[in-house]
Design a protein around this motif. Structure first.
Motif, PDB file in Angstrom:
ATOM      1  N   ASN A  48       0.825  -1.213   0.000  1.00  0.00           N
ATOM      2  CA  ASN A  48       0.000   0.000   0.000  1.00  0.00           C
ATOM      3  C   ASN A  48       0.855   1.258   0.000  1.00  0.00           C
ATOM      4  OD1 ASN A  48      -2.346  -1.479  -0.004  1.00  0.00           O
ATOM      5  ND2 ASN A  48      -2.621  -1.367   2.208  1.00  0.00           N
ATOM      6  N   SER A  49       1.925   1.253   0.778  1.00  0.00           N
ATOM      7  CA  SER A  49       2.790   2.441   0.820  1.00  0.00           C
ATOM      8  C   SER A  49       3.515   2.638  -0.516  1.00  0.00           C
ATOM      9  CB  SER A  49       3.792   2.343   1.969  1.00  0.00           C
ATOM     10  OG  SER A  49       4.760   1.362   1.713  1.00  0.00           O
ATOM     11  N   GLN A  54       3.891   5.680  -5.574  1.00  0.00           N
ATOM     12  CA  GLN A  54       3.779   5.774  -7.034  1.00  0.00           C
ATOM     13  C   GLN A  54       2.750   6.829  -7.441  1.00  0.00           C
ATOM     14  OE1 GLN A  54       5.543   4.282  -9.504  1.00  0.00           O
ATOM     15  NE2 GLN A  54       6.842   3.334  -7.948  1.00  0.00           N
ATOM     16  N   LEU A  55       1.648   6.908  -6.714  1.00  0.00           N
ATOM     17  CA  LEU A  55       0.599   7.867  -7.053  1.00  0.00           C
ATOM     18  C   LEU A  55       1.001   9.304  -6.738  1.00  0.00           C
ATOM     19  CD1 LEU A  55      -2.575   5.969  -5.813  1.00  0.00           C
ATOM     20  CD2 LEU A  55      -1.912   6.396  -8.182  1.00  0.00           C
ATOM     21  N   VAL A  56       1.690   9.499  -5.603  1.00  0.00           N
ATOM     22  CA  VAL A  56       1.994  10.859  -5.149  1.00  0.00           C
ATOM     23  C   VAL A  56       3.301  11.395  -5.734  1.00  0.00           C
ATOM     24  CG1 VAL A  56       2.503  12.263  -3.105  1.00  0.00           C
ATOM     25  CG2 VAL A  56       0.666  10.593  -3.034  1.00  0.00           C
ATOM     26  N   PHE A  57       4.351  10.611  -5.678  1.00  0.00           N
ATOM     27  CA  PHE A  57       5.675  11.127  -6.042  1.00  0.00           C
ATOM     28  C   PHE A  57       6.067  10.866  -7.497  1.00  0.00           C
ATOM     29  CE2 PHE A  57       6.071  10.283  -1.403  1.00  0.00           C
ATOM     30  CZ  PHE A  57       6.123  11.607  -1.016  1.00  0.00           C
ATOM     31  N   HIS A  58       5.629   9.744  -8.050  1.00  0.00           N
ATOM     32  CA  HIS A  58       6.091   9.367  -9.381  1.00  0.00           C
ATOM     33  C   HIS A  58       5.049   9.599 -10.470  1.00  0.00           C
ATOM     34  CE1 HIS A  58       9.604   7.742  -7.464  1.00  0.00           C
ATOM     35  NE2 HIS A  58       8.847   6.991  -6.684  1.00  0.00           N
ATOM     36  N   ASN A  60       2.692   7.848 -11.662  1.00  0.00           N
ATOM     37  CA  ASN A  60       2.688   6.693 -12.546  1.00  0.00           C
ATOM     38  C   ASN A  60       1.289   6.480 -13.124  1.00  0.00           C
ATOM     39  OD1 ASN A  60       2.770   4.071 -13.637  1.00  0.00           O
ATOM     40  ND2 ASN A  60       4.429   3.509 -12.231  1.00  0.00           N
ATOM     41  N   ASP A  61       1.159   6.585 -14.433  1.00  0.00           N
ATOM     42  CA  ASP A  61      -0.143   6.460 -15.091  1.00  0.00           C
ATOM     43  C   ASP A  61      -0.725   5.060 -14.960  1.00  0.00           C
ATOM     44  OD1 ASP A  61      -0.178   9.103 -15.896  1.00  0.00           O
ATOM     45  OD2 ASP A  61       0.903   8.674 -17.767  1.00  0.00           O
ATOM     46  N   PHE A  62       0.129   4.052 -14.932  1.00  0.00           N
ATOM     47  CA  PHE A  62      -0.357   2.683 -14.774  1.00  0.00           C
ATOM     48  C   PHE A  62      -1.120   2.538 -13.456  1.00  0.00           C
ATOM     49  CE2 PHE A  62       0.268  -1.611 -13.091  1.00  0.00           C
ATOM     50  CZ  PHE A  62      -0.379  -2.350 -14.075  1.00  0.00           C
ATOM     51  N   PHE A  63      -0.553   3.058 -12.379  1.00  0.00           N
ATOM     52  CA  PHE A  63      -1.207   2.973 -11.076  1.00  0.00           C
ATOM     53  C   PHE A  63      -2.451   3.849 -11.027  1.00  0.00           C
ATOM     54  CE2 PHE A  63       2.868   1.214  -9.826  1.00  0.00           C
ATOM     55  CZ  PHE A  63       2.490   0.205  -8.956  1.00  0.00           C
ATOM     56  N   LYS A  64      -2.426   4.992 -11.695  1.00  0.00           N
ATOM     57  CA  LYS A  64      -3.592   5.876 -11.703  1.00  0.00           C
ATOM     58  C   LYS A  64      -4.785   5.255 -12.425  1.00  0.00           C
ATOM     59  CE  LYS A  64      -1.342  10.259 -11.028  1.00  0.00           C
ATOM     60  NZ  LYS A  64      -1.114  11.609 -11.473  1.00  0.00           N
ATOM     61  N   GLU A  65      -4.528   4.310 -13.309  1.00  0.00           N
ATOM     62  CA  GLU A  65      -5.612   3.604 -13.973  1.00  0.00           C
ATOM     63  C   GLU A  65      -6.406   2.738 -13.010  1.00  0.00           C
ATOM     64  OE1 GLU A  65      -5.287   1.218 -17.638  1.00  0.00           O
ATOM     65  OE2 GLU A  65      -3.548   2.509 -18.071  1.00  0.00           O
ATOM     66  N   TYR A  66      -5.724   2.152 -12.036  1.00  0.00           N
ATOM     67  CA  TYR A  66      -6.348   1.166 -11.167  1.00  0.00           C
ATOM     68  C   TYR A  66      -6.586   1.658  -9.735  1.00  0.00           C
ATOM     69  CZ  TYR A  66      -5.253  -1.994 -14.944  1.00  0.00           C
ATOM     70  OH  TYR A  66      -5.186  -2.602 -16.162  1.00  0.00           O
ATOM     71  N   PHE A  67      -5.887   2.680  -9.312  1.00  0.00           N
ATOM     72  CA  PHE A  67      -5.980   3.116  -7.923  1.00  0.00           C
ATOM     73  C   PHE A  67      -6.260   4.617  -7.848  1.00  0.00           C
ATOM     74  CE2 PHE A  67      -2.884  -0.401  -7.913  1.00  0.00           C
ATOM     75  CZ  PHE A  67      -3.518  -1.271  -7.061  1.00  0.00           C
ATOM     76  N   PHE A  85       6.946   7.678   3.522  1.00  0.00           N
ATOM     77  CA  PHE A  85       8.023   8.649   3.766  1.00  0.00           C
ATOM     78  C   PHE A  85       9.353   7.942   3.987  1.00  0.00           C
ATOM     79  CE2 PHE A  85      10.504  10.995   6.975  1.00  0.00           C
ATOM     80  CZ  PHE A  85      10.875  12.088   6.191  1.00  0.00           C
ATOM     81  N   PHE A  86       9.367   6.901   4.822  1.00  0.00           N
ATOM     82  CA  PHE A  86      10.610   6.175   5.090  1.00  0.00           C
ATOM     83  C   PHE A  86      11.157   5.511   3.826  1.00  0.00           C
ATOM     84  CE2 PHE A  86       8.943   5.489   9.661  1.00  0.00           C
ATOM     85  CZ  PHE A  86       9.404   6.732  10.043  1.00  0.00           C
ATOM     86  N   ASN A  87      10.259   5.078   2.930  1.00  0.00           N
ATOM     87  CA  ASN A  87      10.689   4.442   1.683  1.00  0.00           C
ATOM     88  C   ASN A  87      11.433   5.407   0.759  1.00  0.00           C
ATOM     89  OD1 ASN A  87       9.953   1.775   2.034  1.00  0.00           O
ATOM     90  ND2 ASN A  87       7.909   2.066   1.182  1.00  0.00           N
ATOM     91  N   LEU A  88      11.306   6.696   0.991  1.00  0.00           N
ATOM     92  CA  LEU A  88      12.020   7.667   0.165  1.00  0.00           C
ATOM     93  C   LEU A  88      13.534   7.556   0.342  1.00  0.00           C
ATOM     94  CD1 LEU A  88       9.786  10.845   0.604  1.00  0.00           C
ATOM     95  CD2 LEU A  88       9.929   9.330  -1.394  1.00  0.00           C
ATOM     96  N   PHE A  89      13.977   7.133   1.540  1.00  0.00           N
ATOM     97  CA  PHE A  89      15.416   7.081   1.796  1.00  0.00           C
ATOM     98  C   PHE A  89      15.880   5.778   2.442  1.00  0.00           C
ATOM     99  CE2 PHE A  89      13.215   9.430   5.101  1.00  0.00           C
ATOM    100  CZ  PHE A  89      13.616   8.794   6.261  1.00  0.00           C
ATOM    101  N   LEU A  90      14.977   4.816   2.653  1.00  0.00           N
ATOM    102  CA  LEU A  90      15.347   3.525   3.241  1.00  0.00           C
ATOM    103  C   LEU A  90      14.780   2.391   2.396  1.00  0.00           C
ATOM    104  CD1 LEU A  90      14.529   4.113   7.027  1.00  0.00           C
ATOM    105  CD2 LEU A  90      16.793   3.950   6.016  1.00  0.00           C
TER     106      LEU A  90
END
Length: 157
Positions: A48-49, A54-58, A60-67, A85-90
């Motif tokens: 989910n994160s 993918q929806l917020v930072f990247h 991504n059109d593929f994800f926007k189609e389904y989510f 947030f943690f996934n941005l640097f970890l």
């Protein structure tokens, strides 16, 4: 600072604080040892994160189609946003471990703070004779835990 009354001095609170810190760290160590921490739904929270990322930072059109992002405040939002947030640097496994570590440390800290807030004297709060003894056996006036909770609530108003 919480005022201490009765037999519980600042020295005994300091000793209790050191013991509490040591026990909290001791019980957190087994959580830190394995590479991955096995949990029932950790993988779905990571997924989910990643979708949120993918929806917020990247964008991504593929994800926007389904989510699409749910705007209703649901309990898992906080955890998902923190992992995102943690996934941005970890890496993902460290992001999950960091969130679980925060929860493992914050929960006993919050409970300890609640106990200190409700019962000014720690010994009085956990003394079973004081809580469960019949009224005629007590040498002090009856100030039970529930009455202390009521006083605490009244004092905050």
């Amino acid at each position: 600072m919480i005022e201490m009354s009765g037999k519980c001095s600042q020295k005994s609170l300091s000793r209790e604080s050191r013991i509490f810190t040591a026990v909290t760290i001791l019980f957190t160590i087994p959580f830190l040892l394995p590479y991955f921490f096995p949990s029932l739904d950790g993988a779905s929270h990571l997924s989910n994160s990643n979708i949120i990322g993918q929806l917020v930072f990247h964008h991504n059109d593929f994800f926007k189609e389904y989510f699409r992002l749910n705007t209703e405040p649901v309990p898992n939002w906080t955890g998902h946003l923190l992992i995102t947030f943690f996934n941005l640097f970890l890496p993902a496994f460290l992001s999950e471990k960091l969130l679980l570590g925060i929860i493992l440390i914050a929960t006993p800290l919050a409970f300890r703070r609640l106990v200190l807030r409700i019962a000014h004297d720690l010994r009085r709060a956990v003394d079973p004779q004081r809580i469960f003894a019949p009224r005629h056996q007590k040498q002090q006036p009856d100030v039970g835990i529930l009455q202390q909770v009521r006083q605490c609530i009244a004092a905050t108003r």
